[in-house]
Design a protein around this motif. Structure first.
Motif, mmCIF file in Angstrom:
data_model
loop_
_atom_site.group_PDB
_atom_site.id
_atom_site.type_symbol
_atom_site.label_atom_id
_atom_site.label_comp_id
_atom_site.label_asym_id
_atom_site.label_seq_id
_atom_site.Cartn_x
_atom_site.Cartn_y
_atom_site.Cartn_z
ATOM 1 N N GLY A 141 0.816 -1.203 0.000
ATOM 2 C CA GLY A 141 0.000 0.000 0.000
ATOM 3 C C GLY A 141 0.852 1.256 0.000
ATOM 4 N N ILE A 142 0.286 2.320 -0.559
ATOM 5 C CA ILE A 142 0.971 3.623 -0.612
ATOM 6 C C ILE A 142 0.313 4.561 0.392
ATOM 7 C CG2 ILE A 142 1.530 5.615 -2.053
ATOM 8 C CD1 ILE A 142 1.360 3.793 -4.488
ATOM 9 N N PRO A 143 1.066 5.140 1.321
ATOM 10 C CA PRO A 143 0.463 6.110 2.242
ATOM 11 C C PRO A 143 -0.030 7.340 1.489
ATOM 12 C CG PRO A 143 2.661 5.399 2.984
ATOM 13 C CD PRO A 143 2.496 4.916 1.579
ATOM 14 N N ASN A 144 -1.173 7.860 1.920
ATOM 15 C CA ASN A 144 -1.719 9.100 1.347
ATOM 16 C C ASN A 144 -1.754 9.044 -0.192
ATOM 17 O OD1 ASN A 144 -1.797 10.321 4.016
ATOM 18 N ND2 ASN A 144 0.422 10.515 3.825
ATOM 19 N N ALA A 145 -2.286 7.939 -0.706
ATOM 20 C CA ALA A 145 -2.256 7.713 -2.152
ATOM 21 C C ALA A 145 -3.181 8.637 -2.916
ATOM 22 C CB ALA A 145 -2.616 6.262 -2.449
ATOM 23 N N GLY A 146 -4.223 9.149 -2.258
ATOM 24 C CA GLY A 146 -5.168 10.023 -2.939
ATOM 25 C C GLY A 146 -6.264 9.292 -3.681
ATOM 26 N N GLY A 147 -6.186 7.958 -3.726
ATOM 27 C CA GLY A 147 -7.208 7.147 -4.372
ATOM 28 C C GLY A 147 -7.398 5.865 -3.604
ATOM 29 N N ILE A 148 -8.511 5.172 -3.884
ATOM 30 C CA ILE A 148 -8.799 3.935 -3.156
ATOM 31 C C ILE A 148 -9.046 2.745 -4.070
ATOM 32 C CG2 ILE A 148 -9.713 5.087 -1.109
ATOM 33 C CD1 ILE A 148 -12.550 4.350 -2.252
ATOM 34 N N ASN A 149 -9.226 2.975 -5.383
ATOM 35 C CA ASN A 149 -9.433 1.887 -6.334
ATOM 36 C C ASN A 149 -10.574 0.971 -5.881
ATOM 37 O OD1 ASN A 149 -8.722 0.502 -8.734
ATOM 38 N ND2 ASN A 149 -7.575 -1.008 -7.557
ATOM 39 N N GLY A 150 -11.695 1.556 -5.534
ATOM 40 C CA GLY A 150 -12.815 0.774 -5.017
ATOM 41 C C GLY A 150 -13.774 0.250 -6.068
ATOM 42 N N LEU A 151 -13.775 0.857 -7.261
ATOM 43 C CA LEU A 151 -14.715 0.476 -8.325
ATOM 44 C C LEU A 151 -13.911 -0.041 -9.508
ATOM 45 C CD1 LEU A 151 -17.022 3.643 -8.143
ATOM 46 C CD2 LEU A 151 -17.381 1.426 -7.017
ATOM 47 N N ASP A 152 -14.149 -1.286 -9.923
ATOM 48 C CA ASP A 152 -13.329 -1.806 -11.026
ATOM 49 C C ASP A 152 -13.917 -1.491 -12.397
ATOM 50 O OD1 ASP A 152 -15.253 -3.768 -11.605
ATOM 51 O OD2 ASP A 152 -14.012 -5.455 -10.994
ATOM 52 N N THR A 153 -15.220 -1.241 -12.476
ATOM 53 C CA THR A 153 -15.859 -0.889 -13.751
ATOM 54 C C THR A 153 -17.002 0.072 -13.493
ATOM 55 O OG1 THR A 153 -15.359 -3.082 -14.668
ATOM 56 C CG2 THR A 153 -17.030 -1.773 -15.803
ATOM 57 N N LEU A 154 -17.014 1.194 -14.201
ATOM 58 C CA LEU A 154 -18.125 2.133 -14.138
ATOM 59 C C LEU A 154 -19.030 1.905 -15.346
ATOM 60 C CD1 LEU A 154 -16.099 3.506 -12.159
ATOM 61 C CD2 LEU A 154 -16.981 5.702 -12.959
ATOM 62 N N ASN A 155 -20.317 2.070 -15.149
ATOM 63 C CA ASN A 155 -21.281 1.872 -16.226
ATOM 64 C C ASN A 155 -21.351 3.131 -17.085
ATOM 65 O OD1 ASN A 155 -23.317 0.967 -17.854
ATOM 66 N ND2 ASN A 155 -24.804 0.608 -16.224
ATOM 67 N N ILE A 156 -20.256 3.383 -17.800
ATOM 68 C CA ILE A 156 -20.139 4.552 -18.676
ATOM 69 C C ILE A 156 -19.853 4.049 -20.090
ATOM 70 C CG2 ILE A 156 -18.870 6.677 -19.158
ATOM 71 C CD1 ILE A 156 -20.483 6.759 -16.553
#
Length: 766
Positions: A141-156
């Protein structure tokens, strides 16, 4: 307005938002997206303070800002690597970090390590889309990464499918597809994406929304990647190259959310295939060794990180369901639990988690790990929102029943006849829990190591809140937990009930052996496997083994020669693939031929699952069925004999580890927390506070230098970013209404839920 024009307008407005502009709203300045509730959203839509399109645009903007990658490869030297790019999310291609972490910064004494070569972290093209890279091997893990990568695909549109990527997903109004477009894309592109569906709702209803028939109107939701959706890539998080990566039809729960008006917005990142049920063993052996905890990780989507400390894990396997709600990337999310896969992400990410009785929410159209235990749960920021979502799964004609899931026949006799929202405690009510008895489960509050202290001490403080709300507390007794003189003991505990139930229903447990072949359970002066002892114990005329308690029975049986295992996941995956009917991936053989996995260990495990012949004499399935029936009887007898309404305890006693770091050792000591999934009973988990101290486990090199082991931490470390934890309430099958009453009363009295400070509103967010 013409459909094409609607889409163009949505995209233009979204572009303006990303540039920092605020889209026009009916009455600007009132509606706030962060931490908004379903009720507040609907009020804002009716008042003209926002539109459904603007709401979805705002969530897409948050995904663009905060859904980036948050882990780094662990390498031999720690040197930077070349810039690599991931999938498109929210309209832009994600960049991977170029920094890496040297192995000697992760583990001590690496110069003396003599073991198997390590599976070092590296970038590699995905099999599904070679233009998209992903992190393989060991990551941290990266401290204070600024992102969480919680969604693998958006319905766009254009990014929601790899099979129908970009121009192959062009809106029908733009004309014919290119000649080289895969055949399924013509039908696929006719399905509106999240923005287009929001525009449709605005056009159809405007301010006159119908929340009676659509209780989830315009609620952007994510759901664990194992649940199929017909308008999004659905591979369970795997880098698997299906002929068509979107599912041929929605899973039942997605279909019902869609019918209830929800915006089917994103797949939440998970531990691939619910964790994949480990490695069943076989001829395939990993050629490289992995080190460190991985958290919730996919080959396609990567690893999700804790929004309160991005260096740490999120709990698995529904990590993205927890993080996406916690960081306000969605309003609610549907998780899945086979053991702790809803409970752990709920507590590690400080969100409400409601898991109803097995069968209340259909699992039809999902990839499971163990059909007997797999069940959906709900993550939201409040108990009230979770109750709204739960009610939305009840079909007006069929109720909770779904022909695709035989377990949904059970709710016919246990489901509430009234809406679950009616069970919520009204605001401002004095002593709302007066007349209720709550049982404190001390077996689940034992401090096995210093790391158990921060959460258990915190939950003990919260018990006073329940008393202040009018509840009467009683506690079970455990020899490893000091008796609390201020709380009366139960007159009949779990071991008393187990002594009455298990000697007849599961006598084989008394014959379990430890790894060295000696009996696991014993009582001085008795042969605990004899008929004489079993009869005497059942009549309370002989002592019950002290170590055969709630914690132990919820753990796994010993791995003995007569344990025929490997049936559940092997069967479920093959069944899922047969029902899906893909032209390329049809069974285990073709799955592994068309997939790759993020570590050598994962590759070996999936190979072994594919090669493992399923033995219909399976002991595993028989054992889990017997345990559920027997321990439900135990549980209900303890409830009834003590006139207890609800049990309370921590949902987990340890804080999240660092991704790539050492995990808490001796996890089997805490196996009792899996009671919910193993009993199929309802649970409610509510934010209970924040811990500012942690006891970090660490790596030590074995004496022979062949492997790294973990040891429990003994020194407290003050956290720069306090970490959340939840309190757990549970009861008998069908008692969701009672749990919602208690959970909502507790929540209203405490308000412990706080959004992660590192993910505030983005520029232009309402």
């Amino acid at each position: 307005m013409h459909a094409r024009k609607l889409v163009q307008t949505a995209v233009l407005t979204l572009t303006a938002m990303w540039a920092g502009a605020t889209p026009a709203a009916g009455t600007p300045g009132k509606f706030h997206l962060e931490e908004t509730s379903i009720e507040q959203l609907h009020a804002a839509l009716r008042a003209g303070e926002t539109t459904c399109t603007q709401v979805v645009q705002a969530y897409v903007a948050r995904a663009k800002a905060y859904n980036g990658f948050c882990t780094q490869p662990v390498t031999a030297d720690g040197k930077p690597i070349a810039q690599a790019y991931g999938p498109q999310r929210g309209g832009s291609v994600v960049k991977f970090p170029t920094q890496t972490k040297a192995i000697n910064k992760l583990v001590p004494d690496f110069d003396r390590y003599k073991g198997k070569a390590l599976d070092y972290g590296h970038m590699q093209p995905t099999l599904s889309d070679p233009s998209v890279q992903q992190q393989f091997g060991i990551v941290a893990g990266i401290p204070n990464a600024g992102g969480i990568n919680g969604l693998d695909t958006l319905n766009i549109r254009g990014e929601r499918s790899v099979t129908c990527k970009g121009k192959f997903d062009a809106h029908p109004s733009t004309g014919p597809l290119p000649a080289d477009a895969p055949a399924p894309c013509e039908a696929f592109r006719k399905l509106p994406d999240a923005l287009e569906r929001a525009a449709e709702l605005d056009k159809l209803f405007g301010k006159n929304i119908d929340t009676a028939s659509m209780p989830l109107y315009c609620v952007p939701m994510s759901f664990k990647a194992v649940y199929d959706a017909k308008d999004m890539r659905s591979t369970g998080g795997a880098d698997a190259k299906y002929a068509m990566d979107a599912a041929p039809e929605d899973s039942t729960l997605v279909a019902r959310m869609r019918k209830a008006g929800a915006i089917i917005y994103a797949h939440a990142l998970n531990s691939e295939y619910n964790g994949g049920s480990g490695d069943p063993g076989g001829d395939a052996k990993p050629k490289l060794a992995s080190i460190g905890t991985g958290g919730a990780r996919e080959t396609w989507g990567g690893t999700t990180c804790n929004p309160y400390d991005t260096e740490r894990e999120t709990g698995g396997s529904s990590g993205g369901s927890g993080t996406s709600v916690a960081a306000n990337l969605v309003m609610c999310s549907i998780c899945e639990t086979t053991g702790g896969s809803c409970r752990n992400p709920g507590t590690h990410n400080g969100v409400v988690n409601i898991v109803p009785t097995k069968g209340i929410i259909s699992y039809g159209g999902g990839i499971g790990a163990n059909p007997y235990q797999d069940r959906p749960g709900i993550n939201c920021k409040s108990v009230a929102d979770a109750a709204v979502v739960l009610d939305a799964f009840r079909d007006p004609k069929t109720g909770f029943f779904d022909a695709r899931d035989p377990y949904t026949a059970l709710p016919r006799v246990i489901a509430s006849k009234t809406p679950y929202t009616a069970a919520l405690t009204p605001a401002g009510k004095s002593k709302p829990l007066a007349g209720m008895r709550i049982g404190v489960v001390r077996e689940l509050m034992v401090k096995h190591a210093p790391s158990d202290g921060p959460i258990i001490d915190g939950i003990n403080r919260e018990l006073k809140v329940l008393q202040a709300l009018g509840a009467e507390l009683v506690e079970t007794v455990d020899p490893q937990y000091p008796d609390d003189p201020s709380i009366p003991n139960v007159t009949f505990g779990f071991q008393d009930a187990m002594a009455e139930v298990l000697p007849f229903h599961m006598p084989e447990i008394l014959s379990w052996k430890k790894a060295d072949g000696t009996p696991e359970f014993g009582v001085p002066g008795y042969d605990v496997t004899s008929r004489a002892y079993l009869v005497a114990a059942s009549a309370h005329k002989a002592p019950w083994p002290a170590n055969l308690n709630l914690r132990r029975i919820m753990g796994n049986p010993p791995d003995t020669d007569d344990t025929i295992s490997g049936y559940t996941f092997a069967f479920q995956m093959e069944q899922y693939l047969a029902l899906r009917g893909d032209a390329t991936i049809k069974d285990w053989k073709t799955l592994n031929q068309n997939a790759q996995y993020f570590t050598a260990a994962k590759t070996a495990a999936m190979t072994n699952w594919g090669n493992k012949e399923m033995d219909s004499r399976t002991y595993d399935t028989t054992y889990t069925m017997k345990r559920r029936d027997s321990m439900r009887m135990v549980m209900m007898k303890v409830l009834e004999q003590n006139k207890i309404d609800v049990f309370v305890n921590p949902p987990l006693s340890t804080l999240p580890a660092k991704i790539g770091g050492a995990a808490e050792p001796n996890r089997e000591l805490r196996a009792g927390f899996g009671y919910g999934a193993r009993l199929g009973i309802p649970e409610a988990h509510v934010p209970a506070g924040f811990a500012d101290t942690i006891y970090e486990p660490s790596f030590v090199l074995s004496k022979d230098g062949m492997q790294y082991e973990t040891v429990a931490g003994t020194k407290p470390t003050v956290l720069k970013s306090p970490l959340p934890y939840n309190i757990a309430f549970w009861a008998g099958p069908g008692e969701e209404a009672t749990l919602l009453k208690v959970a909502s009363a507790y929540e209203a009295a405490t308000h412990h839920r706080k959004p992660p400070p590192a993910f505030p509103p983005v520029a232009g967010e309402p």
